[in-house]
Motif scaffolding. Sequence first.
Motif, PDB file in Angstrom:
ATOM      1  N   SER A 193      28.843   3.683  52.115  1.00 30.59           N
ATOM      2  CA  SER A 193      28.569   4.852  52.937  1.00 30.59           C
ATOM      3  C   SER A 193      28.729   4.979  54.147  1.00 30.59           C
ATOM      4  CB  SER A 193      26.900   4.773  52.640  1.00 30.59           C
ATOM      5  OG  SER A 193      26.359   4.412  51.227  1.00 30.59           O
ATOM      6  N   SER A 194      28.943   4.165  54.868  1.00 30.98           N
ATOM      7  CA  SER A 194      29.290   4.097  56.337  1.00 30.98           C
ATOM      8  C   SER A 194      30.713   4.681  56.275  1.00 30.98           C
ATOM      9  CB  SER A 194      29.215   2.992  56.780  1.00 30.98           C
ATOM     10  OG  SER A 194      29.646   2.819  58.321  1.00 30.98           O
ATOM     11  N   ASN A 195      31.639   4.014  55.713  1.00 29.31           N
ATOM     12  CA  ASN A 195      32.853   4.478  55.480  1.00 29.31           C
ATOM     13  C   ASN A 195      32.996   5.934  55.243  1.00 29.31           C
ATOM     14  OD1 ASN A 195      33.942   1.980  56.433  1.00 29.31           O
ATOM     15  ND2 ASN A 195      34.199   1.462  54.184  1.00 29.31           N
ATOM     16  N   MET A 196      32.235   6.600  54.318  1.00 24.96           N
ATOM     17  CA  MET A 196      32.426   7.938  53.912  1.00 24.96           C
ATOM     18  C   MET A 196      31.780   9.074  55.069  1.00 24.96           C
ATOM     19  SD  MET A 196      34.320   8.077  51.653  1.00 24.96           S
ATOM     20  CE  MET A 196      33.997   9.618  50.928  1.00 24.96           C
ATOM     21  N   LEU A 251      36.421  11.038  47.200  1.00 21.99           N
ATOM     22  CA  LEU A 251      35.177  11.241  46.975  1.00 21.99           C
ATOM     23  C   LEU A 251      34.837  11.042  45.427  1.00 21.99           C
ATOM     24  CD1 LEU A 251      35.646  14.843  48.453  1.00 21.99           C
ATOM     25  CD2 LEU A 251      34.317  13.059  49.249  1.00 21.99           C
ATOM     26  N   ASP A 252      35.622  11.052  44.334  1.00 23.17           N
ATOM     27  CA  ASP A 252      34.971  10.836  43.138  1.00 23.17           C
ATOM     28  C   ASP A 252      34.719   9.412  42.937  1.00 23.17           C
ATOM     29  OD1 ASP A 252      35.582  13.447  42.458  1.00 23.17           O
ATOM     30  OD2 ASP A 252      37.319  13.129  41.516  1.00 23.17           O
ATOM     31  N   THR A 253      35.703   8.513  43.486  1.00 24.31           N
ATOM     32  CA  THR A 253      35.466   7.142  43.484  1.00 24.31           C
ATOM     33  C   THR A 253      34.182   6.705  44.129  1.00 24.31           C
ATOM     34  OG1 THR A 253      37.715   6.710  43.472  1.00 24.31           O
ATOM     35  CG2 THR A 253      36.461   4.955  44.103  1.00 24.31           C
ATOM     36  N   PHE A 254      33.854   7.314  45.421  1.00 22.58           N
ATOM     37  CA  PHE A 254      32.851   6.980  46.105  1.00 22.58           C
ATOM     38  C   PHE A 254      31.402   7.259  45.211  1.00 22.58           C
ATOM     39  CE2 PHE A 254      29.360   8.853  49.064  1.00 22.58           C
ATOM     40  CZ  PHE A 254      28.766   7.469  49.604  1.00 22.58           C
ATOM     41  N   LEU A 255      31.433   8.495  44.635  1.00 23.15           N
ATOM     42  CA  LEU A 255      30.278   9.002  43.769  1.00 23.15           C
ATOM     43  C   LEU A 255      30.083   8.075  42.690  1.00 23.15           C
ATOM     44  CD1 LEU A 255      30.590  12.879  44.191  1.00 23.15           C
ATOM     45  CD2 LEU A 255      29.191  11.322  45.268  1.00 23.15           C
TER      46      LEU A 255
END
Length: 114
Positions: free
Chosen positions: A60-63, A26-30
Amino acid sequence: MSEIHLDLDVLSTLKEVMEDGYPELLDTFLKDSEARLRVLHEETDAEMLSATAHSFKGSSSNMGAIRLAELCGELEQRAREPSLRGIESLVNEIDSEFAHVRALCREERESFHC
């Protein structure tokens, strides 16, 4: 167009797969998303805009950020057109959607128990 900010089924699957690494995901995505968003706001080269939108769409799709992925896909296509006129409003829409996604990811992060 979907109005789902975050698909909880996708997050649930990611949580199962990632286990203790889920908060870091989550942190990496953000962090990555914020960097991509900066590029979208600053970039004037259509090819770079399209490439950044493409990678943002994929992550975004992956998350499970369905609407964000759709908007990034739209930007990816628009950046391939001869004129970039009006593209700022689409980038602002992406910005706004990411604000929703960021808040939901942070809530998800806070609710995670190892």
